[in-house]
Design an enzyme around this catalytic site. Structure first.
Site, mmCIF file in Angstrom:
data_model
loop_
_atom_site.group_PDB
_atom_site.id
_atom_site.type_symbol
_atom_site.label_atom_id
_atom_site.label_comp_id
_atom_site.label_asym_id
_atom_site.label_seq_id
_atom_site.Cartn_x
_atom_site.Cartn_y
_atom_site.Cartn_z
ATOM 1 N N ASP A 284 0.865 -1.172 0.000
ATOM 2 C CA ASP A 284 0.000 0.000 0.000
ATOM 3 C C ASP A 284 0.906 1.228 0.000
ATOM 4 O O ASP A 284 2.115 1.132 0.235
ATOM 5 C CB ASP A 284 -0.962 -0.006 1.197
HETATM 6 C C1 BGC Z 1 -5.049 3.199 0.350
HETATM 7 C C2 BGC Z 1 -5.246 2.136 -0.699
HETATM 8 C C3 BGC Z 1 -5.195 2.758 -2.070
HETATM 9 C C4 BGC Z 1 -3.866 3.463 -2.232
HETATM 10 C C5 BGC Z 1 -3.651 4.058 -3.608
HETATM 11 C C6 BGC Z 1 -3.840 4.070 0.068
HETATM 12 O O1 BGC Z 1 -3.816 5.178 0.898
HETATM 13 O O2 BGC Z 1 -4.935 2.589 1.612
HETATM 14 O O3 BGC Z 1 -6.464 1.483 -0.463
HETATM 15 O O4 BGC Z 1 -5.403 1.793 -3.043
HETATM 16 O O5 BGC Z 1 -3.791 4.491 -1.267
HETATM 17 O O6 BGC Z 1 -4.428 5.164 -3.824
#
Ligand code: BGC
Length: 754
Positions: A284
Site C-alpha cells: 500500500d
Molecule cells: C489506500 C489504498 C489505495 C492506495 C492508492 C492508500 O492510501 O490505503 O487502499 O489503493 O492508497 O491510492
C-alpha cells in the site's frame, strides 16, 4: 480531432517492434513462458525496475522520470489522469527503453468510475453477488476506456467496527458473505480474459487484518490469533485468489507485532506458497517505508530487505526498492531469485493484460458520459442496497398525497451521494433525491423544499425556520440526513456515530410540527440511530448510493419499487457497544438465559451479584439496534415448516435443510433467506451463529415457496488452534432465518469420520 491518439508509424515504432519481437521466442506461448523468456534478457536493474511504482507528478513529466523510464527503472504508475501524458509515458517505456516493457497504469476504481455505484458496504446489502459483478464490469469498462489497466479493488477487509471510516469500502462483518462479494467483484473487473480491452486487473486488499484496527482507528494495530486470522480475516482473500485475482495489496497495519508489508508468514507462506497465488503483491502507499515508523525497520535499506524477503513484489510510491534493492542483491543480502520471482509475476500480469500488444487499447476514445444501460444498472444497484429499518406504515407514501416537505442537507447534494473514493464520477451527472422525487411525481404532489442545513456538519440554525414552515405546509416530511462523503473512508474514523452538526436538532424541530417525518439516512457507515426513532415514522438507510441514488430512493418512497436490502453489518445501540457482531462467542454467562436488571431498575446499594451476572451492559443490555441480516419490506414474510432430511449427517453425505417462506402481505416482494449454523461443542469454542448460505427470492403477495439449502460436512469445519482445517463431529444447530437474531431452528448430529 483524435488523430493524435492513433499510434504513429515512424522509424522509432518500427525499431521498437524489432526489439520487442525477439523477446518472445518461438514457442513462448503462455504468459508465464513469455515472462520467463523476457526475464532472461533483463539486467538486475531492469528487473528491479519492474518492482517500482510511482505516483502521478501533476503536469509535465519531470526529466528524472523520463530518464528512469528509459533506463527501465519504473514498472508502473498510479493516478495518471492526463491522456496525453499517459500516452507519452507509455511511449517512453515502449520506444525508448531497452526492452520496451510497457507500464501498468493503476487507479482506485472502488465503486464505479464515471458511473458511480453505491459504496461497497451498500452494494453488499443487496446480497446479490451477480449484481456486484455486473457493477464492477461497468467500472472496468469505463476505467479501461480511460486508459487504466489495474484497479486497487475490491477491498475485502472484514470489519466489526463502524467507527472505522473504511467500513464503507468493504462488504461488512461476515467472512462468508464478504468472500462471495469479493469473488464476484474480482470476476466483474477481470471478466474471463484480462486481455479483453473491457477488463482490468483487480487487487484484493488490504492483506490482511486492516479491518481489525484497534479502537476503529485507521492504521492501528491488529491483534489477531492465528485461528481467527484463518477463520475470519483470510477467507475473502482466499476466495479472491480462487477467483483468479491478478494482484494483492498489503495493508498498513501490523498483525501481532509485524507490519503486513514485512510479514513473511502471511505473504510468502500463506498467500504464495500455501494458496499458490500466481499474481503479484503490491504494497500500500508507502506502507513499506512506514515500517520505520512502526518500529520494525531501521532505515530504507532495511525496509527494502524486509519487504522483498516477505514477498512484496512491487513497491507503491516510496523508493526503498529503487534505491536499495540492487545493492542488497549485489551484497548477497537478498538472493536474486527473489527479484526474479517478483519481476516474473509482474511481467506475467502485463502479458495477461495484453499490454505488449497494445498498452493503450482505448486511448483513442474521448471521455464519455455514462451509458443509459450503465445508469440503469447503477439505479438497480442503489435500489437493492436500500434497507428499510423502521416503518410505522407510512411507507410507501400514499398515492393520494398532495404535498410533501423535502428537508435536510443530503436531499439535494449531488456530490455527497457519491461517497468515499469517488475520483472520476461527476456530481453534475448524479441525480439527487429531490430531483428523483420531482421527476417521479411531476406536478401531482406539491413539494416544499428547504434544506434547513447546508451540509451534514453545519451547526447554523438560520435555515430551521424555513424548514419548519415547509414541514407545516406539507402532509408528510422527508428528512434527508446523514454524513457527508468525507466523514467516512481512509483515515476518517469517528468516535461518535451520531448525526453530525445540528441535524438532530433539526429533526426535533420537524417532529415538533406534528407532521409525520420519514428519515432517510445517507452515510458511509452504520450510525447510532436509537435516539432518533421516537421522532420518526420510518427510517430508510440509503448509504452513499452513487449517481443514481435519487431515483432509486424516490421509487421506494413512493412504492414504485419495494425495499429489499438487508444489513451486512450489525448496527450498534451505542458506540460503547462496539465491537458488536452476530458471530460472537457465547461466554460462560450468556445474557439471553438470565433475568437481567437494567440500570434504571437497580435498587440502591443492591448486592453485587443480584442483578443477573451476564455478559451485557447495564444501560443498553446486549442486543444491538439492528442485527446482521436485518431489513424490512413493504410486505411480510412468514417462515414455517423447517425440515431436515435427516437428524444425522454422515461422512460424504449431504443434509438438506428447507423451510417454507410465505409472503403473507399484500404486495409482491423479495426476501433474503439466510442459513446459519452453530457448532455446539468444538476443540475451539465456536460462534453462536455462522452464516453458511443465503438465497434471495421473489414472492408474489400470498405466494409460498420452499427454500432449500444443502450442507456438507466440509462446510461445517473451522481452523483450529494448530491452524488446521478440521471438521469435528458432534451436535449442530441450524437456522433458516430472516436475520441473525431470529428464524427457525433445527438440530442434527455430524457423525465421526467426516
Ligand atoms: C489506500 C489504498 C489505495 C492506495 C492508492 C492508500 O492510501 O490505503 O487502499 O489503493 O492508497 O491510492
Amino acid at each position: 480531432m483524435f488523430d493524435r491518439f492513433i499510434p504513429r508509424i515512424n522509424w522509432r515504432n518500427i525499431l521498437a517492434l524489432f526489439f520487442a519481437f525477439p523477446i518472445l521466442p518461438i514457442g513462448a506461448q503462455t504468459s508465464e513462458e513469455k515472462a520467463d523468456a523476457l526475464l532472461k534478457r533483463m539486467t538486475l536493474t531492469e528487473k528491479i525496475g519492474q518492482m517500482v511504482q510511482i505516483n502521478d507528478f501533476n503536469g509535465e513529466i519531470p526529466e528524472h522520470v523520463r530518464e528512469a523510464i528509459r533506463a527501465g527503472k519504473i514498472g508502473s504508475m498510479l493516478n495518471e489522469v492526463e491522456v496525453e501524458t499517459s500516452l507519452e509515458l507509455q511511449r517512453l517505456a515502449r520506444e525508448e527503453s531497452r526492452l520496451g516493457i510497457p507500464l501498468i497504469m493503476a487507479r482506485d476504481v472502488i465503486h464505479g468510475f464515471r458511473t458511480v455505484f453505491p459504496i461497497p458496504l451498500a452494494q453488499a446489502a443487496s446480497w446479490e453477488p451477480d449484481l456486484i459483478r455486473k457493477g464492477a464490469a461497468v467500472a472496468a469498462r469505463e476505467a479501461a476506456q480511460a486508459g487504466y489497466h489495474w484497479t486497487f479493488a475490491p477491498m475485502m477487509d472484514v470489519t466489526r467496527d463502524p467507527r472505522w471510516g473504511r467500513i464503507a469500502e468493504g462488504f461488512g462483518e461476515d467472512p462468508f458473505l464478504a468472500s462471495q462479494m469479493a469473488a464476484a467483484m474480482v470476476k466483474g473487473f477481470q471478466g474471463d480474459d484480462l486481455a479483453d480491452p473491457h477488463t482490468i486487473a483487480a487487487c484484493a486488499k488490504h492483506f490482511v487484518g486492516y479491518g481489525a484496527a484497534e479502537g476503529g482507528r485507521d492504521y492501528d494495530r491488529a491483534i489477531i490469533p492465528d485461528h481467527m486470522l484463518r477463520n475470519v480475516f483470510l477467507p475473502p482473500f482466499r476466495a479472491a485468489v480462487d477467483a483468479g485475482v491478478a494482484t494483492v495489496m498489503t495493508s498498513f497495519n501490523e498483525i501481532n507485532g509485524i507490519p503486513a508489508s514485512g510479514h513473511v508468514k502471511i505473504l510468502r507462506e500463506i498467500l504464495k506458497k500455501e494458496w499458490g497465488f500466481e499474481g503479484f503483491v503490491v504494497s500500500d502507499w508507502e506502507s513499506t517505508k512506514e515500517m520505520i515508523a512502526h518500529g520494525y525497520c531501521e532505515d530504507m535499506r532495511d525496509v527494502a530487505r524486509k519487504s522483498a524477503r516477505a514477498g512484496v513484489d512491487m513497491e507503491m510510491q516510496s523508493s526503498a526498492y529503487g534505491d536499495h534493492l540492487e545493492a542488497l542483491v549485489r551484497g548477497g543480502e537478498i538472493p536474486e531469485a527473489l527479484i526474479d520471482d517478483a519481476a516474473r509475476r509482474i511481467l506475467k500480469i502485463k502479458f495477461d493484460l495484453g499490454l505488449f500488444e497494445n498498452p493503450s487499447p482505448y486511448r483513442i476514445a474521448p471521455p464519455r458520459p455514462p451509458l443509459a444501460a450503465d445508469l440503469a444498472l447503477a439505479r438497480e444497484s442503489a435500489l437493492k442496497s436500500l434497507v428499510l429499518l423502521e416503518n410505522s406504515g407510512i411507507l410507501p407514501l400514499s398515492p393520494s398525497l398532495k404535498s410533501l416537505a423535502v428537508i435536510g442537507p443530503m436531499a439535494d447534494d449531488p456530490y455527497e451521494m457519491l461517497g468515499t473514493w469517488n475520483r472520476d464520477g461527476l456530481p453534475e451527472e448524479s441525480i439527487t433525491p429531490l430531483a428523483g422525487i420531482r421527476n417521479l411525481v411531476g406536478e401531482s404532489v406539491s413539494i416544499h423544499y428547504a434544506p434547513g442545513l447546508d451540509f451534514s456538519r453545519d451547526k447554523n440554525r438560520s435555515g430551521f425556520e424555513a424548514a419548519v414552515a415547509a414541514a407545516q405546509s406539507a402532509e408528510v416530511v422527508l428528512f434527508f440526513a446523514g454524513e457527508e462523503s468525507i466523514l467516512s473512508g481512509e483515515a476518517h474514523s469517528r468516535a461518535y456515530l451520531d448525526l453530525p452538526g445540528a441535524q438532530n436538532e433539526l429533526l426535533e424541530a420537524l417532529a415538533a410540527t406534528g407532521k409525520p417525518v420519514v428519515l432517510i439516512i445517507m452515510a458511509g457507515r452504520p450510525l447510532v440511530v436509537g435516539n432518533l426513532l421516537d421522532k420518526t415514522a420510518a427510517l430508510l438507510y440509503a448509504w452513499h448510493p452513487g449517481t443514481m441514488g435519487g431515483p432509486a430512493i424516490a421509487d421506494v418512497l413512493f412504492g414504485k419499487e419495494a425495499p429489499s436490502g438487508k444489513l451486512t453489518i450489525t448496527f450498534p445501540k451505542a458506540e460503547g457497544q462496539i465491537p458488536v457482531y452476530y458471530a460472537h462467542k457465547n461466554t460462560g454467562r450468556p445474557p439471553h438465559s438470565r433475568k437481567l436488571t437494567m440500570m434504571d431498575d437497580i435498587p440502591r446499594r443492591a448486592y453485587q451479584s443480584s442483578l443477573g451476572d451476564a455478559s451485557r451492559y447495564l444501560d443498553i443490555g446486549y442486543l444491538p439496534q439492528y442485527p446482521f441480516g436485518y431489513g424490512l419490506n413493504y410486505t411480510r414474510f412468514e417462515y414455517g415448516d423447517l425440515k431436515l432430511t435427516s437428524a444425522v449427517l454422515k461422512p460424504g453425505e449431504t443434509l438438506t435443510v428447507s423451510a417454507t417462506i410465505r409472503n403473507s402481505g399484500k404486495r409482491d416482494g423479495a426476501e433474503i433467506v439466510q442459513l446459519y449454523i452453530r457448532d455446539l461443542v468444538g476443540s475451539l469454542t465456536r460462534p453462536v451463529r455462522e452464516l453458511k448460505g443465503f438465497q434471495k427470492i421473489n414472492l408474489k403477495a400470498g405466494e409460498s415457496r420452499q427454500v432449500s439449502f444443502e450442507l456438507r460436512p466440509a462446510q461445517l469445519g473451522f481452523y483450529n488452534g494448530d491452524e488446521q482445517y478440521v471438521v469435528e463431529p458432534g451436535r449442530f444447530q441450524v437456522w433458516i432465518a430472516p436475520d441473525a437474531q431470529s428464524g427457525l431452528m433445527g438440530e442434527f448430529e455430524l457423525l465421526p469420520g467426516s
